[in-house]
Enzyme design. Structure first.
Site, PDB file in Angstrom:
ATOM      1  N   SER A  43      -8.482  -9.002  -8.574  1.00  0.00           N
ATOM      2  CA  SER A  43      -8.753  -8.884  -7.139  1.00  0.00           C
ATOM      3  C   SER A  43      -9.825  -9.893  -6.742  1.00  0.00           C
ATOM      4  CB  SER A  43      -9.241  -7.473  -6.799  1.00  0.00           C
ATOM      5  OG  SER A  43      -9.758  -7.417  -5.481  1.00  0.00           O
ATOM      6  N   TYR A  58     -15.480  -0.915  -9.113  1.00  0.00           N
ATOM      7  CA  TYR A  58     -14.180  -1.580  -8.941  1.00  0.00           C
ATOM      8  C   TYR A  58     -14.328  -3.087  -9.083  1.00  0.00           C
ATOM      9  CZ  TYR A  58      -9.790  -3.144  -6.881  1.00  0.00           C
ATOM     10  OH  TYR A  58      -8.577  -3.760  -6.672  1.00  0.00           O
ATOM     11  N   ALA A  90       4.153   1.225 -12.262  1.00  0.00           N
ATOM     12  CA  ALA A  90       5.210   0.564 -11.508  1.00  0.00           C
ATOM     13  C   ALA A  90       5.978   1.512 -10.603  1.00  0.00           C
ATOM     14  CB  ALA A  90       6.179  -0.105 -12.482  1.00  0.00           C
ATOM     15  N   ASN A  91       5.454   2.717 -10.356  1.00  0.00           N
ATOM     16  CA  ASN A  91       6.205   3.665  -9.545  1.00  0.00           C
ATOM     17  C   ASN A  91       5.931   3.514  -8.048  1.00  0.00           C
ATOM     18  OD1 ASN A  91       3.751   5.181 -10.898  1.00  0.00           O
ATOM     19  ND2 ASN A  91       4.004   6.101  -8.882  1.00  0.00           N
ATOM     20  N   THR A  92       4.888   2.763  -7.676  1.00  0.00           N
ATOM     21  CA  THR A  92       4.588   2.540  -6.264  1.00  0.00           C
ATOM     22  C   THR A  92       4.019   1.137  -6.080  1.00  0.00           C
ATOM     23  OG1 THR A  92       2.326   3.395  -6.474  1.00  0.00           O
ATOM     24  CG2 THR A  92       4.043   4.969  -5.832  1.00  0.00           C
ATOM     25  N   GLY A  93       3.850   0.747  -4.827  1.00  0.00           N
ATOM     26  CA  GLY A  93       3.097  -0.461  -4.491  1.00  0.00           C
ATOM     27  C   GLY A  93       3.641  -1.747  -5.076  1.00  0.00           C
ATOM     28  N   ILE A  94       2.732  -2.658  -5.394  1.00  0.00           N
ATOM     29  CA  ILE A  94       3.152  -3.977  -5.851  1.00  0.00           C
ATOM     30  C   ILE A  94       3.803  -3.919  -7.224  1.00  0.00           C
ATOM     31  CG2 ILE A  94       1.436  -5.146  -4.436  1.00  0.00           C
ATOM     32  CD1 ILE A  94      -0.250  -5.606  -6.889  1.00  0.00           C
ATOM     33  N   GLY A  95       3.443  -2.928  -8.043  1.00  0.00           N
ATOM     34  CA  GLY A  95       4.100  -2.779  -9.332  1.00  0.00           C
ATOM     35  C   GLY A  95       5.570  -2.454  -9.171  1.00  0.00           C
TER      36      GLY A  95
END
Length: 276
Positions: free
Chosen positions: A135, A162, A7-12
């Site tokens: 995804s 992925y 949760a430190n970047t992006g959508i999180g």
């Protein structure tokens, strides 16, 4: 209490920030301590909610997952939302200390173990929700229970890992939703859209520029995760796949309950954990 991994970047980060603004207590579960602490401080500053905590979690290590889950079970009285947001793509073919391909470990086996370990608290906190970030790339994936946990043999297999793990996220959601029927714990999956996030940090600079130019921002990409976390009409909805805040139909492979059961058994064996 709400838990978000990576949760430190992006959508999180955007998802955690949104729910913090709503007054929720947040635990940011991140691998990088410096980035996790910075994200905590940023969310507190932006939301004026001081109930935001950082705890270290490395999803590529079963020991780290078990340590984190044990800490949560000992220190927290409830979990109402668990967002399995962490994911990585196009990594090398290296093995983790647990002898698993790193991308498969981070994208599937780590979140699987974390979720199962936290289920007792999720059940006692019901109604509660589990949200798995998958995804649209799952449509190109294949899950072979005999080889899913093994190193890719060639470059073509590596490039498909992925997609394979994103299909695994949906098969995990399908089987878990059946196991949790009647508990008031729901589990749903989503495609956030094509989002420009740090998952593409290892790509060529030109590729990163084009992605940032035409894809969704992290704020836009977080909206479906937020919807699944807070929408009152979804309290009893489980085992579904969402795109752009609406239920969608996943691939036929993602609806294969026999395959989901095979993957579940493999995952229990690999992680040495049993559903309870």
């Amino acid at each position: 209490m709400n838990i978000y991994n990576s949760a430190n970047t992006g959508i999180g980060f955007e998802t955690a920030k949104d729910l913090a603004r709503r007054g929720a207590k947040i635990i940011l579960a991140c691998r990088d301590e410096l980035k996790g602490l910075q994200a905590r401080d940023d969310i507190i500053r932006l939301t004026k909610n001081d109930k935001v905590i950082f705890k270290q979690l490395n999803l590529s290590s079963f020991a780290s997952v078990r340590k984190f889950a044990d800490d949560i079970l000992k220190t927290e009285q409830s979990i109402h939302i668990l967002v399995n947001n962490a994911g990585t793509g196009v990594l090398d073919n290296a093995l983790t200390k647990d002898n698993l391909p790193v991308e498969v470990h981070v994208n599937h086996f780590g979140p699987f173990l974390l979720t199962v370990l936290l289920l007792p608290l999720l059940k006692s906190s019901a109604p509660s929700r589990i949200i798995n970030v998958s995804s649209i790339m799952h449509r190109f994936g294949k899950v072979n229970p005999q080889t899913f946990h093994k190193q890719a043999k060639n470059i073509l297999e590596r490039r498909r890992v992925y997609s394979d793990t994103k299909l695994a996220n949906l098969l995990f959601t399908l089987k878990l939703s059946q196991l949790l029927l009647g508990t008031r714990v729901t589990v749903n999956a989503l495609h956030p859209g094509a989002v420009s996030t740090d998952i593409f940090r290892n790509q060529h600079p030109i590729v990163r520029y084009l992605i940032k130019l035409v894809w969704k921002t992290p704020y836009e990409g977080a909206q479906t995760s937020i919807h699944l976390a807070v929408a009152p009409e979804l309290e009893l909805v489980t085992g579904k796949y969402f795109v752009n805040c609406h239920e969608d139909s996943p691939s036929e492979s993602a609806k294969d309950i026999h395959l989901a059961e095979q993957l579940w058994k493999l995952s229990e064996t690999i992680t040495n954990v049993m559903f309870s």
